[in-house]
Design a protein around this motif. Structure first.
Motif, PDB file in Angstrom:
ATOM      1  N   ASN A   1      18.189  53.055 100.220  1.00 45.73           N
ATOM      2  CA  ASN A   1      17.245  53.436  99.169  1.00 45.73           C
ATOM      3  C   ASN A   1      17.914  53.801  97.842  1.00 45.73           C
ATOM      4  OD1 ASN A   1      15.380  53.126 101.169  1.00 45.73           O
ATOM      5  ND2 ASN A   1      14.620  55.234 101.151  1.00 45.73           N
ATOM      6  N   THR A   2      19.235  53.731  97.777  1.00 44.95           N
ATOM      7  CA  THR A   2      19.959  54.202  96.592  1.00 44.95           C
ATOM      8  C   THR A   2      20.746  53.062  95.948  1.00 44.95           C
ATOM      9  OG1 THR A   2      20.179  56.387  97.601  1.00 44.95           O
ATOM     10  CG2 THR A   2      21.611  55.904  95.729  1.00 44.95           C
ATOM     11  N   VAL A   3      20.750  53.048  94.604  1.00 45.76           N
ATOM     12  CA  VAL A   3      21.549  52.094  93.828  1.00 45.76           C
ATOM     13  C   VAL A   3      22.699  52.857  93.193  1.00 45.76           C
ATOM     14  CG1 VAL A   3      21.585  50.479  91.901  1.00 45.76           C
ATOM     15  CG2 VAL A   3      19.579  50.596  93.391  1.00 45.76           C
TER      16      VAL A   3
ATOM     17  N   GLU B   1      29.698  47.271 106.514  1.00 45.48           N
ATOM     18  CA  GLU B   1      29.539  48.396 105.585  1.00 45.48           C
ATOM     19  C   GLU B   1      30.824  48.669 104.797  1.00 45.48           C
ATOM     20  OE1 GLU B   1      27.990  51.754 107.731  1.00 45.48           O
ATOM     21  OE2 GLU B   1      26.008  50.834 107.982  1.00 45.48           O
ATOM     22  N   THR B   2      31.455  47.608 104.361  1.00 48.14           N
ATOM     23  CA  THR B   2      32.605  47.730 103.460  1.00 48.14           C
ATOM     24  C   THR B   2      32.394  46.831 102.246  1.00 48.14           C
ATOM     25  OG1 THR B   2      33.874  45.962 104.556  1.00 48.14           O
ATOM     26  CG2 THR B   2      34.217  48.237 105.330  1.00 48.14           C
TER      27      THR B   2
ATOM     28  N   ASP C   1      34.076  52.015 100.963  1.00 45.96           N
ATOM     29  CA  ASP C   1      33.034  52.212 101.969  1.00 45.96           C
ATOM     30  C   ASP C   1      31.668  51.907 101.362  1.00 45.96           C
ATOM     31  OD1 ASP C   1      34.702  52.962 104.045  1.00 45.96           O
ATOM     32  OD2 ASP C   1      34.735  55.067 103.397  1.00 45.96           O
ATOM     33  N   ALA C   2      30.816  51.276 102.166  1.00 45.16           N
ATOM     34  CA  ALA C   2      29.452  50.991 101.741  1.00 45.16           C
ATOM     35  C   ALA C   2      28.497  51.356 102.871  1.00 45.16           C
ATOM     36  CB  ALA C   2      29.313  49.522 101.365  1.00 45.16           C
ATOM     37  N   PRO C   3      28.351  52.656 103.142  1.00 43.57           N
ATOM     38  CA  PRO C   3      27.492  53.080 104.266  1.00 43.57           C
ATOM     39  C   PRO C   3      26.025  52.759 104.005  1.00 43.57           C
ATOM     40  CG  PRO C   3      28.179  54.971 102.956  1.00 43.57           C
ATOM     41  CD  PRO C   3      28.933  53.802 102.420  1.00 43.57           C
ATOM     42  N   ASP C   4      25.327  52.430 105.066  1.00 42.92           N
ATOM     43  CA  ASP C   4      23.893  52.126 105.020  1.00 42.92           C
ATOM     44  C   ASP C   4      23.578  50.847 104.258  1.00 42.92           C
ATOM     45  OD1 ASP C   4      23.300  54.503 106.441  1.00 42.92           O
ATOM     46  OD2 ASP C   4      23.332  55.663 104.574  1.00 42.92           O
ATOM     47  N   LEU C   5      24.562  49.952 104.105  1.00 42.18           N
ATOM     48  CA  LEU C   5      24.278  48.652 103.507  1.00 42.18           C
ATOM     49  C   LEU C   5      23.382  47.856 104.467  1.00 42.18           C
ATOM     50  CD1 LEU C   5      24.997  46.624 101.168  1.00 42.18           C
ATOM     51  CD2 LEU C   5      26.731  45.719 102.720  1.00 42.18           C
TER      52      LEU C   5
ATOM     53  N   GLY D   1      11.046  52.006  99.356  1.00 40.68           N
ATOM     54  CA  GLY D   1      12.284  51.345  99.768  1.00 40.68           C
ATOM     55  C   GLY D   1      12.177  50.670 101.118  1.00 40.68           C
ATOM     56  N   PRO D   2      13.305  50.068 101.496  1.00 42.54           N
ATOM     57  CA  PRO D   2      14.591  50.118 100.814  1.00 42.54           C
ATOM     58  C   PRO D   2      14.654  49.162  99.615  1.00 42.54           C
ATOM     59  CG  PRO D   2      14.773  48.738 102.749  1.00 42.54           C
ATOM     60  CD  PRO D   2      13.385  49.306 102.768  1.00 42.54           C
ATOM     61  N   VAL D   3      15.741  49.297  98.834  1.00 44.36           N
ATOM     62  CA  VAL D   3      15.993  48.365  97.739  1.00 44.36           C
ATOM     63  C   VAL D   3      16.330  47.007  98.342  1.00 44.36           C
ATOM     64  CG1 VAL D   3      17.453  47.853  95.767  1.00 44.36           C
ATOM     65  CG2 VAL D   3      16.767  50.217  96.235  1.00 44.36           C
TER      66      VAL D   3
END
Length: 460
Positions: A163-165, A427-428, A136-140, A186-188
């Motif tokens: 905003n997170t790495v 988001e995967t 899972d890659a939420p908020d991508l 952010g975001p990154v």
């Protein structure tokens, strides 16, 4: 049917019950047993044969006086026979068998040569049609112009989710959070590993770039003043960190010194969304939202003023984000165009010539070369959101991989070159064993050809 034919037929049937036995056909009369003999007349001496049949063998009852010969007469007869070549015992002479042909190449040597020349049969690699792992890659962030995924040389994957790495260790599957930036920063917008696989560069929406030590999870420094807006692309060249911004500028930063800006490249009029250094570190390829590709050469770079590009490539008709340098030919660059272009093009970066162009039918988001075979992998957006594996240089489709339900924006390759990670707008994060297992790939790895004349500034 007469009795004779019946008896002969039954005899043949009786004989045919014994396979592999020679069959003899007995005839009733003498004439049937005659056979015709055709001699080789060119090898016969007919005159001598006639003499021997009529005169030479007279004696016994027909010529009793011929057996009584004087010694002088017998000596004369022998000399005459030798002179006339009459001392032959066979009347009918046949040619000898032809001589055995001489082998120009010994059979043993020929068979051994063929054994060494025979090419081994190359087994066809099985390409899995589904991903071997899905995370899972939420908020991508679903943004074509960003670069939010990278796989370092220490086998650690970095991915930015808003905003997170996060760091994902491929050796044990563990996940850790490296940094979370504030909403004001952010975001990154980009991440890129340094060649050592320990230091990570993070581009931000506020135009700053942060450098982090992944081992200690500590920030080392912040690069400021490079751009006026977000930094969407990053590329390392040893200690030089190259940044590309929405302002169209490209900055070379020497991270070892306080005044880190050492070179500025101006050529793009819109956002720089693709940056890649060649393996030799001599040339930089940049792609932008202005549909342009620039090739920058360090040999003509200047620290005092904006550097002029080495080549300006204008054949694409949409934004160019996907860039990939060929691992086995140093001056070969592949590029992919956005939704209005949908093509993959190949360039000779020494001459600026376009070598080939392929219409893929959909937006090209990212490109990766196989490090072990002559293959190219492309990721796509609308309409199928698929991965396509191409055979180079024929550009025949080897496989088409589906699984993502949104455009596949980001791709990264494992250090051994065998596994590919993809992140999409669905988001995967998926992992594909598309380039083969490491053991097979290591044996098949071709030798890379370095860039010719890479040590020279110009060819005069």
């Amino acid at each position: 049917m007469d009795a004779g034919s019946l008896n002969s037929s039954s005899y043949l049937k009786a004989q045919s019950r014994f396979p592999l036995q020679e069959q003899f056909l007995h005839r009733k009369n003498f004439k049937d047993n005659l056979d015709r003999f055709i001699p080789n007349r060119s090898a016969m001496d007919l005159d001598y044969a006639h003499y021997m049949l009529t005169q030479g063998r007279k004696g016994g009852k027909e010529n009793p006086t011929a057996t009584v010969n004087s010694p002088s007469r017998e000596a004369y007869r022998k000399q005459l026979a030798e002179a006339l070549n009459l001392n032959r015992t066979r009347i009918l002479a046949f040619k000898n068998k032809p001589p055995t042909p001489v082998e120009l190449i010994p059979h043993d040597h020929l068979s051994s040569s063929l054994h060494y020349q025979a090419k081994p049969i190359k087994t066809r690699r099985c390409i899995p049609q589904t991903s071997e792992r899905t995370l899972d890659a939420p908020d991508l962030v679903d943004d074509f112009y960003l670069n939010l995924l990278d796989w370092g040389s220490k086998n650690v994957l970095a991915i930015a989710l808003e905003n997170t790495v996060y760091l994902w260790d491929a050796s044990n599957g563990s996940t850790s959070e490296l940094v979370t930036v504030g909403d004001e920063d952010g975001p990154v917008t980009s991440v890129n590993w340094a060649p050592d696989g320990l230091h990570l560069a993070i581009g931000l929406n506020n135009s700053n770039v942060q450098l982090w030590d992944s081992a200690s999870c500590k920030q080392l420094r912040t690069l400021r003043g490079c751009h006026r807006s977000r930094v969407g692309s990053l590329a390392w060249n040893n200690h030089i960190l190259t940044t590309g911004g929405m302002d169209g500028k490209i900055i070379n930063n020497d991270v070892r010194i306080r005044s880190h800006i050492v070179e500025t490249y101006r050529g793009h009029q819109q956002e720089v969304c693709g940056l890649k250094w060649s393996s030799s570190g001599q040339q930089l390829a940049s792609g932008g939202n202005d549909n342009l590709i620039h090739i920058w050469d360090r040999s003509v770079a200047s620290s005092n003023s904006a550097t002029q590009w080495f080549h300006r490539l204008e054949e694409h008709t949409s934004a160019v984000k996907a860039l990939a340098w060929c691992p086995f030919q140093g001056n070969l660059l592949a590029s992919g165009g956005g939704g209005g272009d949908r093509s993959i093009k190949f360039w000779n970066t020494h001459t600026g010539a376009c070598l080939n162009s392929i219409d893929t039918g959909s937006q090209v988001c990212a490109l990766l070369w196989n490090k072990n075979e002559r293959e190219l992998l492309s990721s796509h957006g609308f309409t199928q959101n698929q991965l396509i594996l191409w055979k180079y240089p024929s550009m025949l489709k080897m496989a088409e991989l589906t699984g993502h339900t949104s455009r596949v924006l980001y791709m990264a390759q494992s250090p051994d070159g065998c596994t590919v990670a993809t992140a999409a707008g669905d988001e995967t994060l998926r992992f594909w064993n598309v380039f083969g297992v490491p053991e097979v790939a290591a044996k098949a790895a071709p030798k890379a050809n370095p860039e010719p004349f890479s040590r020279f500034n110009r060819i005069r």
